[in-house]
Write a protein that holds these residues in place. Structure first.
Motif, PDB file in Angstrom:
ATOM      1  N   ASN A  63       9.510 -12.154 -38.887  1.00 37.90           N
ATOM      2  CA  ASN A  63       9.646 -13.606 -39.638  1.00 37.90           C
ATOM      3  C   ASN A  63      10.153 -14.430 -38.196  1.00 37.90           C
ATOM      4  O   ASN A  63      11.054 -13.811 -37.357  1.00 37.90           O
ATOM      5  CB  ASN A  63      10.398 -13.710 -40.870  1.00 37.90           C
ATOM      6  N   CYS A 102      12.592 -16.313 -37.531  1.00 43.37           N
ATOM      7  CA  CYS A 102      14.273 -16.439 -37.612  1.00 43.37           C
ATOM      8  C   CYS A 102      14.676 -15.251 -36.906  1.00 43.37           C
ATOM      9  O   CYS A 102      15.315 -15.141 -35.986  1.00 43.37           O
ATOM     10  CB  CYS A 102      14.602 -16.748 -38.951  1.00 43.37           C
ATOM     11  N   SER A 116      13.643 -15.141 -33.241  1.00 44.03           N
ATOM     12  CA  SER A 116      14.397 -16.000 -32.396  1.00 44.03           C
ATOM     13  C   SER A 116      15.914 -15.481 -32.128  1.00 44.03           C
ATOM     14  O   SER A 116      16.640 -15.919 -31.136  1.00 44.03           O
ATOM     15  CB  SER A 116      14.265 -17.387 -33.071  1.00 44.03           C
ATOM     16  N   LEU A 117      16.146 -14.426 -32.782  1.00 46.41           N
ATOM     17  CA  LEU A 117      17.520 -13.894 -32.796  1.00 46.41           C
ATOM     18  C   LEU A 117      17.763 -12.775 -31.757  1.00 46.41           C
ATOM     19  O   LEU A 117      18.392 -12.480 -31.065  1.00 46.41           O
ATOM     20  CB  LEU A 117      18.157 -13.298 -33.937  1.00 46.41           C
ATOM     21  N   GLN A 161      24.816 -19.471 -42.416  1.00 47.91           N
ATOM     22  CA  GLN A 161      23.912 -20.404 -42.844  1.00 47.91           C
ATOM     23  C   GLN A 161      23.935 -21.462 -41.706  1.00 47.91           C
ATOM     24  O   GLN A 161      22.955 -21.908 -40.865  1.00 47.91           O
ATOM     25  CB  GLN A 161      24.463 -21.411 -43.984  1.00 47.91           C
ATOM     26  N   ARG A 167      22.371 -19.970 -38.451  1.00 49.50           N
ATOM     27  CA  ARG A 167      20.969 -19.512 -38.416  1.00 49.50           C
ATOM     28  C   ARG A 167      20.145 -19.846 -37.205  1.00 49.50           C
ATOM     29  O   ARG A 167      20.205 -20.831 -36.668  1.00 49.50           O
ATOM     30  CB  ARG A 167      20.274 -20.126 -39.703  1.00 49.50           C
ATOM     31  N   GLU A 168      19.218 -18.981 -36.904  1.00 47.85           N
ATOM     32  CA  GLU A 168      18.417 -19.061 -35.856  1.00 47.85           C
ATOM     33  C   GLU A 168      19.369 -19.391 -34.554  1.00 47.85           C
ATOM     34  O   GLU A 168      18.657 -19.311 -33.361  1.00 47.85           O
ATOM     35  CB  GLU A 168      17.342 -20.361 -35.936  1.00 47.85           C
ATOM     36  N   ARG A 169      20.593 -19.192 -34.431  1.00 43.51           N
ATOM     37  CA  ARG A 169      21.158 -18.984 -33.234  1.00 43.51           C
ATOM     38  C   ARG A 169      21.800 -17.805 -33.121  1.00 43.51           C
ATOM     39  O   ARG A 169      22.070 -17.474 -31.893  1.00 43.51           O
ATOM     40  CB  ARG A 169      22.504 -20.095 -33.301  1.00 43.51           C
ATOM     41  N   HIS A 227      19.878 -14.753 -46.328  1.00 40.59           N
ATOM     42  CA  HIS A 227      20.630 -15.135 -44.932  1.00 40.59           C
ATOM     43  C   HIS A 227      19.715 -13.873 -43.992  1.00 40.59           C
ATOM     44  O   HIS A 227      20.313 -12.790 -43.675  1.00 40.59           O
ATOM     45  CB  HIS A 227      21.858 -14.860 -45.033  1.00 40.59           C
ATOM     46  N   PRO A 228      18.752 -14.405 -43.455  1.00 38.67           N
ATOM     47  CA  PRO A 228      18.086 -13.538 -42.635  1.00 38.67           C
ATOM     48  C   PRO A 228      18.918 -13.037 -41.288  1.00 38.67           C
ATOM     49  O   PRO A 228      18.672 -12.093 -40.681  1.00 38.67           O
ATOM     50  CB  PRO A 228      16.600 -14.180 -41.991  1.00 38.67           C
ATOM     51  N   ASN A 229      19.797 -13.979 -41.023  1.00 34.51           N
ATOM     52  CA  ASN A 229      20.636 -13.657 -39.733  1.00 34.51           C
ATOM     53  C   ASN A 229      22.089 -13.052 -40.204  1.00 34.51           C
ATOM     54  O   ASN A 229      22.792 -13.476 -39.336  1.00 34.51           O
ATOM     55  CB  ASN A 229      20.775 -14.982 -39.044  1.00 34.51           C
TER      56      ASN A 229
END
Ligand SMILES: *Cc1c(COP(=O)(O)O)cnc(C)c1O
Length: 364
Positions: free
Chosen positions: A2, A4, A7-8, A179, A182-184, A209-211
Motif C-alpha cells: 500500500n 502509505c 512512502s514510509l 494519524q 501518517r505518510e511522514r 493506522h498503517p504507520n
C-alpha cells in the motif's frame, strides 16, 4: 504494497528484494534435500536430530502462536532475536543513514539511540514532562508531532509502559500522533512491559493506522529473556519489507521450540498468574518504599519495576549492594541523578529490598 507503507520506507530500499535463502525456495515436497549444503547426518550432540537443517526464516507454528497471543494475523508479525532486533530493523528499513532522523522521548530505553547511532541516523529528543505535583512522566504528544515534522523524523519510538518511567502512555494520544504523522513517519510503540499494565495494546488499532507498529517480547512477562524471541507487529506490507532487511535465519530452532512450548495453554496460564503476583508485589513494594524516610519519590508503575528517587541515592545503592541486591543505577541519565530502578522480584526479594533500605539514618 500500500502507498502509505511504501512512502514510509527508505526510497533506496523500496524495490530491494533481500537475500533469497534456500529455505525460501519454492521447492514443494522434496524427498532428498540437497540445496543448502547441510550435513546428511545430525551432530552426535544433537540428541533429537532437530538441528541439522537450516530453520524456516519465519517458523510458521511459532508465528501462528505469537499472532494468537498478541491478537493479530500471522502476516502482521515478524519474529526475530528479541525486540532489540525489531528496533534495528525499523531503523534500517525506514531511515536513510547520514540523513534521516528518529525521535525519542527521554528518559527512555537506551537501545533506540544506540541503534540509531550505529545506523548513522540523527536522534531528536522530545523529553517527557516530569511534574513535581503528581507522580508521572507525561508525553507531550503535540511537541512530539511538531518536532517530528520540523526534523523530518522517519521513525518515532514511544515506550509504553516506559522504561525507566514505568508509566503507560494514553492510547488515544498515541493514535492521534500516528494519524498526524501518517505518510511522514512510522510510530513504533515498544510494549515490552504491557502485560503488567491495565490498558489495551496498540495492536488492536493497527488496522486503522498503517504507520503504526508495535514491539512485543517474550523476554519479560514470559520469562524467556535468554531465548531472544521478540517481534514487530504492523501492516503486512511493512512486515514483508522488514523481513527483507533481516538476516536469513533469525530464529534458532531450539529457541522457536521453547517459545512454542511457552505459549501452550498451561504455560500461558502460569504466566498470567505470575503477572498478577508481580502487579500486587509492585504495589506492596511501592507502598513500602514510599514509607521510608530516605525515599523522595516512587513513581507509579504499569511495569514490573519501580523508578525511585532517593535523598541519598549512593547510600541506598551501597546498602542494597551490601545486602547482595543489584538494582539499576540511573544516576547518569539526565534528570535522574537521584534515581534507581528496582525490578519487582518475588515476595522475599522485595522484602529484602525493604529490609536493606530500612529506616535510613540521615546522612552525616
Ligand atoms: C527489555 C526491553 C526490551 C528488550 O527486549 P528483548 O526482546 O529482550 O530484546 C525492549 N524494549 C524495552 C523498553 C525493554 O525494557
Amino acid at each position: 504494497m500500500n502507498a502509505c507503507i511504501r512512502s514510509l520506507l527508505r526510497e533506496d530500499l523500496r524495490d530491494f528484494a533481500g537475500y533469497r535463502s534456500a529455505r525460501g525456495d519454492d521447492a514443494g515436497e522434496g524427498r532428498i534435500w540437497l540445496n543448502a549444503n547441510e550435513s546428511p547426518w545430525a551432530n552426535t550432540a544433537d540428541a533429537d536430530a532437530q538441528l541439522r537443517r537450516y530453520p524456516s526464516p519465519q517458523p510458521a507454528a511459532l508465528r501462528h502462536a505469537l499472532a494468537d497471543l498478541y491478537g493479530c494475523e500471522p502476516q502482521q508479525l515478524l519474529a526475530g532475536r528479541g525486540s532489540d532486533e525489531g528496533i534495528d530493523l525499523l531503523l534500517r528499513a525506514l531511515c536513510h543513514p547520514g540523513r534521516d532522523a528518529v525521535l525519542v522521548t527521554s528518559p527512555t530505553f537506551g537501545m533506540y539511540a544506540v541503534a540509531a547511532r550505529l545506523h548513522g541516523a540523527r536522534v531528536v529528543d522530545v523529553p517527557l514532562l516530569d511534574h513535581d505535583d503528581d507522580h508521572d512522566f507525561d508525553c507531550d504528544f503535540a511537541a512530539v508531532g511538531d518536532a517530528a515534522e520540523a526534523h523530518g523524523a522517519r521513525l518515532v519510538f514511544l515506550c509504553s509502559p516506559g522504561n525507566p518511567t514505568g508509566r503507560a502512555l494514553p492510547l488515544d494520544g498515541i493514535l492521534a500522533l500516528a494519524q498526524r504523522l501518517r505518510e511522514r513517519a512510522l510510530v513504533a510503540v515498544d510494549e515490552a512491559y504491557i502485560e503488567f499494565a491495565q490498558g489495551p495494546s496498540a495492536v488492536a488499532s493497527l488496522d486503522r493506522h498503517p504507520n503504526l507498529a508495535v514491539l512485543r517480547t517474550l523476554s519479560k512477562a514470559h520469562a524467556l529473556a535468554a531465548a531472544r524471541i521478540g517481534c514487530v507487529i504492523g501492516a503486512p506490507g511493512l512486515i514483508a519489507a522488514l523481513q527483507r532487511c533481516q538476516a536469513p535465519y533469525p530464529v534458532p530452532e531450539p529457541c522457536a521450540r521453547l517459545a512454542r512450548a511457552a505459549l501452550h495453554a498451561d504455560a500461558r496460564a502460569t504466566t498470567t498468574r505470575r503477572i498478577q503476583v508481580i502487579r500486587s508485589e509492585r504495589e506492596r513494594l511501592r507502598a513500602g518504599l514510599q514509607a521510608l524516610p530516605g525515599v523522595r519519590r516512587v513513581y507509579r508503575s504499569d511495569a514490573n519495576f519501580l523508578l525511585v528517587r532517593f535523598a541519598h541515592a549512593q547510600q541506598a545503592f551501597d546498602r542494597l549492594l551490601a545486602a547482595g541486591i543489584v538494582v539499576r543505577d540511573l544516576r547518569r541519565a539526565p534528570r535522574l541523578d537521584d534515581a534507581l530502578r528496582i525490578s519487582v522480584g518475588a515476595r522475599e526479594d522485595n522484602d529484602a529490598v525493604l529490609a536493606a533500605l530500612g529506616p535510613m539514618e540521615v546522612a552525616a
